[in-house]
Design a protein around this motif. Structure first.
Motif, PDB file in Angstrom:
ATOM      1  N   MET B 315       0.835  -1.205   0.000  1.00 16.33           N
ATOM      2  CA  MET B 315       0.000   0.000   0.000  1.00 16.33           C
ATOM      3  C   MET B 315       0.867   1.250   0.000  1.00 16.33           C
ATOM      4  SD  MET B 315      -3.336  -0.793   2.297  1.00 16.33           S
ATOM      5  CE  MET B 315      -2.474  -1.201   3.754  1.00 16.33           C
ATOM      6  N   GLU B 316       2.025   1.174   0.720  1.00 11.85           N
ATOM      7  CA  GLU B 316       2.933   2.311   0.761  1.00 11.85           C
ATOM      8  C   GLU B 316       3.487   2.603  -0.630  1.00 11.85           C
ATOM      9  OE1 GLU B 316       3.301   4.066   3.449  1.00 11.85           O
ATOM     10  OE2 GLU B 316       4.660   5.465   2.402  1.00 11.85           O
ATOM     11  N   ASP B 317       3.859   1.510  -1.348  1.00 12.44           N
ATOM     12  CA  ASP B 317       4.437   1.659  -2.688  1.00 12.44           C
ATOM     13  C   ASP B 317       3.453   2.336  -3.657  1.00 12.44           C
ATOM     14  OD1 ASP B 317       6.680   0.502  -1.794  1.00 12.44           O
ATOM     15  OD2 ASP B 317       6.403  -1.436  -2.798  1.00 12.44           O
ATOM     16  N   PHE B 318       2.222   1.908  -3.568  1.00  7.60           N
ATOM     17  CA  PHE B 318       1.254   2.345  -4.596  1.00  7.60           C
ATOM     18  C   PHE B 318       0.219   3.330  -4.079  1.00  7.60           C
ATOM     19  CE2 PHE B 318       2.826  -1.764  -6.074  1.00  7.60           C
ATOM     20  CZ  PHE B 318       3.194  -1.441  -7.371  1.00  7.60           C
ATOM     21  N   ILE B 322      -3.331   4.448  -5.887  1.00  3.09           N
ATOM     22  CA  ILE B 322      -4.583   4.050  -5.243  1.00  3.09           C
ATOM     23  C   ILE B 322      -5.462   5.272  -4.994  1.00  3.09           C
ATOM     24  CG2 ILE B 322      -5.548   3.032  -3.140  1.00  3.09           C
ATOM     25  CD1 ILE B 322      -3.009   1.270  -3.024  1.00  3.09           C
ATOM     26  N   ALA B 323      -4.783   6.347  -4.548  1.00  5.19           N
ATOM     27  CA  ALA B 323      -5.561   7.561  -4.278  1.00  5.19           C
ATOM     28  C   ALA B 323      -6.155   8.118  -5.562  1.00  5.19           C
ATOM     29  CB  ALA B 323      -4.663   8.597  -3.606  1.00  5.19           C
ATOM     30  N   GLN B 324      -5.347   8.082  -6.657  1.00  5.34           N
ATOM     31  CA  GLN B 324      -5.846   8.590  -7.927  1.00  5.34           C
ATOM     32  C   GLN B 324      -7.044   7.799  -8.418  1.00  5.34           C
ATOM     33  OE1 GLN B 324      -2.578   8.602 -10.659  1.00  5.34           O
ATOM     34  NE2 GLN B 324      -1.593  10.365  -9.677  1.00  5.34           N
ATOM     35  N   ALA B 325      -7.015   6.499  -8.159  1.00  2.00           N
ATOM     36  CA  ALA B 325      -8.120   5.663  -8.628  1.00  2.00           C
ATOM     37  C   ALA B 325      -9.361   5.864  -7.785  1.00  2.00           C
ATOM     38  CB  ALA B 325      -7.699   4.195  -8.609  1.00  2.00           C
ATOM     39  N   GLY B 326      -9.251   6.616  -6.698  1.00  2.00           N
ATOM     40  CA  GLY B 326     -10.407   6.936  -5.914  1.00  2.00           C
ATOM     41  C   GLY B 326     -10.712   5.976  -4.784  1.00  2.00           C
ATOM     42  N   TYR B 327      -9.736   5.061  -4.535  1.00  2.00           N
ATOM     43  CA  TYR B 327      -9.965   4.148  -3.415  1.00  2.00           C
ATOM     44  C   TYR B 327      -9.479   4.762  -2.130  1.00  2.00           C
ATOM     45  CZ  TYR B 327     -11.014   0.509  -6.779  1.00  2.00           C
ATOM     46  OH  TYR B 327     -11.566  -0.208  -7.758  1.00  2.00           O
ATOM     47  N   LYS B 328     -10.066   4.327  -1.049  1.00  2.00           N
ATOM     48  CA  LYS B 328      -9.630   4.797   0.243  1.00  2.00           C
ATOM     49  C   LYS B 328      -8.774   3.698   0.887  1.00  2.00           C
ATOM     50  CE  LYS B 328     -11.733   6.885   4.349  1.00  2.00           C
ATOM     51  NZ  LYS B 328     -10.687   7.807   4.608  1.00  2.00           N
ATOM     52  N   LEU B 329      -7.570   4.078   1.355  1.00  2.00           N
ATOM     53  CA  LEU B 329      -6.706   3.078   1.982  1.00  2.00           C
ATOM     54  C   LEU B 329      -7.254   2.669   3.337  1.00  2.00           C
ATOM     55  CD1 LEU B 329      -3.215   4.541   1.116  1.00  2.00           C
ATOM     56  CD2 LEU B 329      -4.255   2.464   0.221  1.00  2.00           C
ATOM     57  N   GLU B 330      -7.033   1.411   3.656  1.00  2.00           N
ATOM     58  CA  GLU B 330      -7.590   0.868   4.895  1.00  2.00           C
ATOM     59  C   GLU B 330      -7.085   1.600   6.118  1.00  2.00           C
ATOM     60  OE1 GLU B 330      -7.168  -3.308   5.606  1.00  2.00           O
ATOM     61  OE2 GLU B 330      -8.078  -3.773   3.656  1.00  2.00           O
ATOM     62  N   ARG B 331      -5.775   1.971   6.070  1.00  2.00           N
ATOM     63  CA  ARG B 331      -5.172   2.524   7.293  1.00  2.00           C
ATOM     64  C   ARG B 331      -5.649   3.950   7.562  1.00  2.00           C
ATOM     65  NH1 ARG B 331       0.975   3.296   4.896  1.00  2.00           N
ATOM     66  NH2 ARG B 331       0.326   4.591   3.146  1.00  2.00           N
ATOM     67  N   ASP B 332      -6.157   4.594   6.527  1.00  2.00           N
ATOM     68  CA  ASP B 332      -6.577   5.976   6.732  1.00  2.00           C
ATOM     69  C   ASP B 332      -7.903   6.074   7.490  1.00  2.00           C
ATOM     70  OD1 ASP B 332      -4.335   6.731   5.411  1.00  2.00           O
ATOM     71  OD2 ASP B 332      -5.322   6.754   3.440  1.00  2.00           O
TER      72      ASP B 332
END
Lengths: 128, 332
Positions: B315-318, B322-332
């Motif tokens: 998740m750190e790498d990408f 991921i943000a550009q694609a509109g997904y929300k990261l789990e850790r946020d």
């Protein structure tokens, strides 16, 4: 090397077992001991056979004597010089060698030999 | 051919010792130098071979067993065939070393009329091997009387038990008879059984004939010829206290040196031959390892240190993609 502890333990045990005679004898401290059978004073200067033969093969002679005496009634042993001896452990051998503990036993003990003579024969020793 | 070469080698050794101490008068060479060299080669070679073996990794347990493994509690398992722990493995080793349990399981396959394949249990090799090895061990222990002063009690007791029948004078040893019978079987087995003869090498025949030579020369010394055995012991004691006795060297006959030279050859040859199974049996992985393949986790000792990548790393790498694609990261 893998399993260092076990391998080294095994090698040490192996060396201890193989070298048992070395450390056992060193601990016992009798490595230089050589038996010195005492020829009794009552013995003459001649045996029934030459000393060299008696030293290595007296058991053969005694075995042959026993068989001949018991089975065939052969009583007389003729020495190389013509002297006749009775084929008897007690009456011939032990008459001269009247010190079993200082003569017979010295070498027999040294070699761990347990002759079966004394299963039947009485020990005749000087002073008894 | 293998057998003939081995036989001639052993005969050559006998002749060398007989000529060397008889005509040539090399008693010091055959009575002092050769024994010391042989012992040294034996000890160093043995340790070296064990260390070489110990450097070979055994990354996993090899469960070549004939029994049910310890599994669920309601399943009976066979602790000696398939030991789950150190104690039962030790027992399996004891039975292997003292009773040759693997040989006892020997079976032989035969094609019969039909054709029909038949398996049958064959105990002859087990029996011959067991008799040979035990007789050999007892004979070696019996020889302690020439190398210890005073002679320890167990060696004397062994001597009396061995000469129990009191036939001949000096008494015939039961172990001498037993080892001759067993050796005869072991030699005939190699000669008469076609499959065994096919796989027999000079390295199989030579130690066998050498041991036959040792036994025959020893039996000759005890039962047929006579040598001054006080001098023999004085020689042995002198050697092991590092003060060889020159009088004893001359006091023993050539026939004794033949026996000694064959023994020296045997022990010097030992670490380089199949005879090393003396040490090898303790290192056989199929016998000395508990079958804990499933009970405990085993990690291959030479695995490189692998650095794993976790989902967080990914998740750190990408994270930008991921943000550009509109997904929300789990850790946020």
């Amino acid at each position: 090397m893998y399993d260092k502890g076990k391998i080294i333990t095994g090698i040490v045990v192996f060396l201890l077992l193989v070298l048992f005679p070395v450390w056992y004898s060193a601990l016992a401290g009798r490595t230089g001991h050589v038996p010195d059978p005492v020829i009794s004073k009552s013995a003459g200067d001649r045996c029934v056979e030459p000393a060299e033969y008696m030293r290595s093969s007296h058991m053969d002679l005694l075995d042959a004597w026993r068989d001949d005496y018991v089975r065939h009634g052969g009583r007389a042993h003729v020495a190389p010089d013509g002297t006749r001896y009775e084929k008897s452990l007690v009456n011939t051998c032990l008459r001269c060698h009247d010190n079993k503990s200082e003569f017979c036993d010295r070498c027999h003990d040294y070699l761990g030999a347990k002759p079966i003579c004394w299963d039947c024969h009485v020990v005749v020793e000087r002073g008894r | 051919m293998n057998a003939l070469v081995s036989f001639l080698l052993v005969v050559g050794l006998v002749l060398i010792a007989a000529a060397g101490t008889g005509a040539a008068g090399l008693q010091t060479l055959f009575g002092v130098v050769v024994p010391y060299v042989a012992i040294l080669v034996f000890l160093l070679g043995f340790v070296r071979r064990i260390v070489i073996w110990a450097r070979a990794p055994v990354p996993f347990r090899i469960p070549t067993t004939a029994g049910q493994q310890k599994a669920l509690d309601f399943l009976p398992y066979q602790p000696l065939e398939n030991p789950p722990g150190a104690g039962t493995t030790f027992l399996r080793m004891v039975l292997e070393v003292l009773c040759f349990r693997s040989l006892f399981r020997n079976t032989r396959a035969e094609m019969r009329e039909g054709p029909r394949l038949v398996y049958a249990s064959r105990k002859w090799l087990w029996l011959g091997g067991l008799v040979f090895h035990w007789a050999f061990l007892l004979i070696v222990l019996r020889h302690l009387r020439f190398f210890t002063e005073p002679v320890p009690g167990f060696a004397e007791a062994l001597e009396r038990v061995d000469g129990f029948f009191e036939v001949l004078l000096p008494e015939l040893y039961v172990t001498d008879l037993a080892i001759l019978v067993a050796l005869t079987y072991l030699v005939l087995r190699r000669f008469l059984s076609p499959p065994v003869r096919y796989i027999s090498q000079a390295a199989d025949y030579f130690p066998l004939f050498l041991i036959v030579g040792v036994v025959l020369s020893g039996a000759y010394l005890r039962y047929l010829s006579r040598t001054d055995i006080v001098a023999v012991k004085a020689l042995g004691m002198g050697l092991l206290s590092f003060h060889p006795d020159p009088a004893a060297l001359r006091g023993v006959g050539a026939q004794f040196y033949v026996h000694l030279f064959l023994v020296c050859t045997l022990i010097a040859y030992f670490p380089f031959s199949k005879l090393m199974h003396l040490g090898g049996v303790f290192l056989s992985p199929t016998r000395n390892l508990a079958n804990t393949n499933r009970l405990t986790r085993h990690v291959n000792p030479w695995n490189p240190p692998l650095k794993g990548r976790t989902f967080e790393d990914w998740m750190e790498d990408f994270k930008e993609e991921i943000a550009q694609a509109g997904y929300k990261l789990e850790r946020d």
